[in-house]
Design an enzyme around this catalytic site. Structure first.
Site, PDB file in Angstrom:
ATOM      1  N   ASP A  68       0.858  -1.272  -0.173  1.00  0.00           N
ATOM      2  CA  ASP A  68      -0.071  -0.039   0.018  1.00  0.00           C
ATOM      3  C   ASP A  68       0.779   1.241   0.075  1.00  0.00           C
ATOM      4  OD1 ASP A  68      -1.225  -2.286   1.139  1.00  0.00           O
ATOM      5  OD2 ASP A  68      -2.963  -0.919   1.668  1.00  0.00           O
ATOM      6  N   GLU A 106      -6.643 -11.788  -4.574  1.00  0.00           N
ATOM      7  CA  GLU A 106      -6.282 -12.948  -3.540  1.00  0.00           C
ATOM      8  C   GLU A 106      -7.508 -14.017  -3.474  1.00  0.00           C
ATOM      9  OE1 GLU A 106      -3.710  -9.543  -0.832  1.00  0.00           O
ATOM     10  OE2 GLU A 106      -5.603 -10.150  -0.494  1.00  0.00           O
ATOM     11  N   GLN A 165      -9.994  -7.338  -6.671  1.00  0.00           N
ATOM     12  CA  GLN A 165      -9.693  -6.105  -6.981  1.00  0.00           C
ATOM     13  C   GLN A 165      -8.816  -6.044  -8.239  1.00  0.00           C
ATOM     14  OE1 GLN A 165      -6.250  -4.311  -4.740  1.00  0.00           O
ATOM     15  NE2 GLN A 165      -6.050  -6.443  -3.764  1.00  0.00           N
TER      16      GLN A 165
END
Length: 992
Positions: free
Chosen positions: A581, A719, A819
């Protein structure tokens, strides 16, 4: 009555943060000067406008004012100069020589026009070079040179004289003067007709007033908090004063001339003259001496208002966190609720070992233990994003508690609190112990309380002092005020010395609340000046964007090293561990706006390169393998298991398999270099990062007999599927890493030619799953054989956790993406994917994406904008902006999603504005949704500050130095200038 003077009207019966005195005479008088000096010493910003040069005014005030005022200016428009802390700054910046020639032409033209009416009017050109000309219609009746009664008579005589010559009146004369000035080439002339005088100027007193208010804005003082006291109307502009960003009408203006003259619209007229002026100045000084709280300022796009709801207090505390890059403290009510305790954390200070390592919590300075059981239902908090100040009010009538607090970015690790409480304030400690970690020791030395909390190797020491006073309240009874200043010494390596923090607190506390507040506001104003993003046409989105930028700026230190966890300094979520991140989502904003902070983030990675190299050796690999989660040491601290919602223990494999972070660390280093051009870093530690991570990939890639290269057994950003082979994102990022390292080796001698050739060969051989017929990258080998399920059609809404909706087993067997995965490549490394492949991959993957990660919506907003799907991009951007403000993930209570906030900036900068460094050139390719009127972004590229403003057909670029741009394919070399471009079809052309 107050001391023989009338009471103050409600409009001025409050505290202001700045007071400007506009004098019609060059002599303020000793009483007024002393009152100004006293107010300045009490901590207010003060300024003086007078018809005299700032230098002379400063000399005249020197005997009375011990410290120079913040601002002084010549209100006669003598260059429109504003005196700031370091230099004179012009209110307007015309070409002086050309402007003087235009003024001379305008004066001559007006004289000729008046001669046609039978008026022989002399023209005066000011020998000192002031940008104005004066025509005396009635010589001897100049501005401010006669008594008020004589001035009224003169105006009547002028009207009679003009009427006799066929000129309708003073208004017609002003209109005529303005017209001849425009005909002479003065685009925006300043015309003033008073007495027997007509003046045509480039600047006037109104411009200087605007410049002073703008200067205060740049120092963090909102116009709503400015009091302007005018002692006479001579020189006051008879026109609206234009202002682009600020509303001068928000300034509270008071005329105190006492002559009965009609005040201009928006100006409060009071009798009393200079005596009334002194009363206003003394009143403001006394408010500070009584330690009145600054009032919140409500401005669209800047003020975040949170109403009380005890059930949401943990979320509200996180949302209202105040931080400075070193420490962060929750915005919980000062009345501490034991069921919802406040928190304090320090950057990079951890406790525990291995996977149990967590961010250490420390002593809390923003709490009054004697106020337990606060009435949450009445609570109202206002976070002023522009100044980083949190205002709070709660309680029932007669028991209302108010507070103001901030964590200073001007003096990192300093927390300041002021509380007003009706009646007796219960005694309590100045520092409260953390709720999650034990206190190591505590004590008191004279009026200072101190406390230490120990981590595994380091710890947090804090010292606080407070001053409690009782005063008479506005309603009559007693009220108590507490001023508290706390200083923190966090240290990741050693438990700080308590004596040292106590000693260091003294000089800081001696500055006092007012001085600390002023320098804190000014520091925040500087940060916003370098990084603000303005979205015109969507007030709610504008507030959300600034909220994101606020926390990005507040969460990262700009010296030493910065360990930026997934929740920054806003909570303890994910134990404060550092993920991808930080490198991928947070750092780009800082590289483009505040490079020192980006460099500090990279320093964290650089100092942990040895640990990454040890990890690679442990895996029988070469180079450096950065861990998926890290903390103090740089070793992998990713948990190996966790319990799901059913209580079942499930393995966590990201630490073993999610290796794309190995490429994202050098990508962040390259991003910093591309924006800053920092050659020293590029040739030194940045190059080292690239080389060692490239060596890891070279040892990780397997070459099959057919010559194809593969990376087996990984987890990509999606994931939901693990492990997978040849994840497109991982492979392409590894390919980018190998190629960028090969470019960098020319900067040094420690990589042989054979090794470099091997990197390039592996990069060329790496499979990436691209299908030329469809234009789609297969997310990983076998993805297309999974159940072709479109989550957008089966989910009741998105974002959604698809594994909870469908079950983990079905999710693993379906084409459902958590995502942005393949689409992240088009965002991070668009030059590494096939040109034209964005649109087909968007069509394929967007309806398959659950947005089960908070990181996903902002990245989709960015790539949708690049694909010109602006409505969909805007919807995704709004989702990202509201992620924490609406607690969409249900996890905001543990801290804000800092990476999402970084993604918001990237969506605006990279997606909508199309900014991307390419060598020494900054590429710009903007798009604008129809619902916005403009988008403005501030960045710094190669040490040049840029302001880019996109309107529907225009792009305006301002630069403070020489810079090379590529605007949609148009090469543009700029110096320190502003350039406007217009789009005609697919191409841009320079307008000015």
């Amino acid at each position: 009555m107050n001391g023989g003077r009338p009471a103050l009207p409600a409009l001025v019966d409050r505290r202001f943060e700045a007071v400007l005195v506009w004098s019609s005479r060059p002599d303020l008088g000793p009483d007024t000067a002393r009152a100004l000096s006293s107010l300045h010493r009490a901590g207010a910003a003060v300024g003086v406008l007078a018809p005299i040069s700032p230098t002379v005014l400063s000399d005249r005030l020197a005997d009375e004012i011990e410290h120079p005022p913040l601002l002084m200016a010549d209100s006669s428009g003598n260059g429109g100069m504003v005196l700031g802390s370091s230099a004179l700054r012009p209110a307007r910046s015309p070409d002086h020589g050309a402007s003087l020639r235009a003024l001379e032409a305008a004066g001559a033209s007006l004289a000729e026009r008046l001669a046609a009416f039978g008026l022989d009017v002399p023209v005066y050109r000011h020998p000192d070079g002031r940008p104005r000309v004066t025509l005396d219609v009635m010589p001897g009746l100049g501005l401010g040179t006669v008594s008020p009664a004589a001035a009224r008579a003169a105006r009547a005589e002028v009207r009679r004289l003009l009427g006799a010559r066929g000129i309708g009146g003073v208004g017609d004369l002003a209109t005529l003067a303005a017209q001849v000035a425009r005909d002479a080439g003065i685009e925006d002339p300043r015309v003033l007709v008073d007495g027997g005088t007509v003046e045509i100027a480039l600047v006037d007193a109104g411009d200087v007033a605007v410049a002073m208010v703008e200067e205060l804005w740049h120092r963090g003082v909102d116009p709503q908090a400015v009091l302007l006291v005018i002692d006479g109307l001579a020189g006051f502009p008879r026109r609206p004063v234009p202002l682009v960003d600020l509303d001068l009408g928000a300034v509270t203006s008071v005329l105190v001339n006492g002559a009965g003259a009609a005040a201009p619209p928006g100006v409060l007229a009071l009798a009393g003259g200079r005596a009334r002026m002194r009363q206003l100045l003394v009143d403001q000084r006394r408010r500070r001496e009584r330690r009145t709280l600054p009032a919140p300022v409500f401005r669209d796009g800047w003020s975040l208002i949170v109403e009380g709801d005890g059930r949401e207090e943990r979320v509200h505390g996180a949302i209202l966190t105040l931080a400075d890059g070193r420490i962060g403290m929750s915005g919980s009510l000062v009345a501490v609720d034991p069921a919802r305790p406040p928190f304090m954390v320090a950057e990079g200070v951890y406790d525990g070992q291995g996977t149990r390592t967590h961010l250490l919590t420390g002593p809390v300075a923003f709490g009054l233990g004697g106020l337990d059981g606060a009435d949450h239902e009445t609570a109202r908090r206002v976070l002023d994003l522009r100044t980083g100040v949190l205002h709070e009010r709660f309680g029932r009538p007669g028991t209302v508690v108010e507070s103001v607090r901030f964590v200073s970015i001007a003096r990192p690790a300093t927390a300041v609190l002021r509380v007003r409480h009706p009646g007796a304030l219960p005694a309590g400690p100045a520092l409260l112990p953390p709720a999650d970690d034990p206190v190591h020791d505590r004590g008191r030395r004279r009026q200072v309380s101190w406390m230490r909390v120990a981590g595994s190797t380091g710890g947090i020491a804090a010292a606080a002092t407070e001053r409690r006073t009782r005063r008479q309240g506005a309603a009559g009874g007693d009220e108590h005020v507490v001023d508290r200043v706390a200083l923190y010494h966090p240290d990741p390596e050693e438990l700080p010395d308590a004596e040292a923090v106590v000693e260091a607190l003294g000089p800081v506390a001696a500055l006092g609340f007012e001085r600390l507040l002023a320098e804190h506001r000014e520091a925040w104003a500087r940060r916003w000046h370098a990084a603000d993003v303005v979205v015109e046409g969507d007030h709610e989105l504008q507030l959300g964007v600034r909220y994101a930028l606020f926390h990005l700026m507040a969460s990262v230190a700009d010296t030493g090293e910065a360990a930026v966890g997934a929740r920054g300094l806003t909570g303890t979520g994910y134990s404060g561990h550092v993920f991808w991140d930080a490198d991928t989502f947070v750092l780009p904003f800082l590289a483009a706006t505040h490079p020192a902070a980006a460099r500090a983030m990279l320093e964290y990675r650089i100092r942990r390169l040895p640990a990454a190299m040890i990890a690679a050796r442990a895996a029988a690999r070469a180079g450096a393998r950065y861990p998926w989660e890290s903390a103090r040491t740089g070793e992998d601290v990713t948990p190996i298991s966790a319990r799901d919602r059913a209580g079942k223990l499930v393995p966590i494999r990201t630490g073993q398999l999610e290796e794309h972070i190995v490429a994202e660390v050098p990508w962040a280093a390259a991003c910093y270099v591309d924006w800053t051009g920092d050659e020293e870093f590029a040739c030194g530690p940045g190059r080292h990062l690239l080389v060692e991570t490239a060596r890891y990939w070279a040892s990780r890639i397997r070459v099959e007999p057919d010559g194809s290269a593969h990376i087996y057994g990984v987890v990509g950003p999606d994931e939901y599927h693990e492990p997978v082979d040849d994840n497109a994102f991982t492979n392409v990022m590894a390919r980018w890493n190998l190629r960028r390292a090969a470019e960098a080796v020319a900067l040094g001698e420690d990589v042989g030619e054979a090794e470099c050739r091997r990197w390039l060969a592996l990069a060329e051989a790496l499979v990436d799953g691209y299908d030329g017929d469809s234009g789609v990258y297969e997310q990983f080998a076998g993805f297309h054989r999974l159940e072709p399920l479109l989550i957008a059609e089966v989910a009741p809404r998105r974002p959604i956790a698809a594994d909870l909706l469908l079950g983990a087993e079905r999710t693993r067997g379906a084409q459902v993406v958590k995502q942005a995965d393949v689409l992240m490549l088009h965002h991070l490394v668009p030059d590494e994917v096939v040109p034209g492949s964005l649109e087909p991959n968007l069509r394929f993957y967007e309806p398959r994406t659950a947005h089960g990660s908070s990181l996903s919506p902002a990245i989709h907003a960015s790539v949708l904008a690049r694909a010109q799907e602006l409505d969909a991009a805007l919807a995704s951007l709004r989702l990202a902006v509201r992620m924490d403000l609406d607690d969409l993930t249900g996890s905001t209570a543990t801290g804000l999603h800092l990476a999402t906030m970084g993604g918001v900036w990237q969506a605006l900068a990279h997606g909508f504005m199309g900014l991307r460094p390419q060598g020494d050139v900054l590429r710009v390719d903007p798009v604008l949704p129809s619902s916005w009127s403009s988008l403005e972004i501030r960045v710094r590229f190669r040490d040049v500050a840029l302001v880019l403003r996109k309107e529907h057909t225009l792009l305006t670029v301002s630069a403070d130095g020489r810079v090379s741009l590529d605007v949609g394919g148009l090469a543009l070399e700029m110096g320190p200038q502003t350039c406007t471009l217009r789009r005609r079809g697919p191409k841009w052309e320079v307008v000015t």
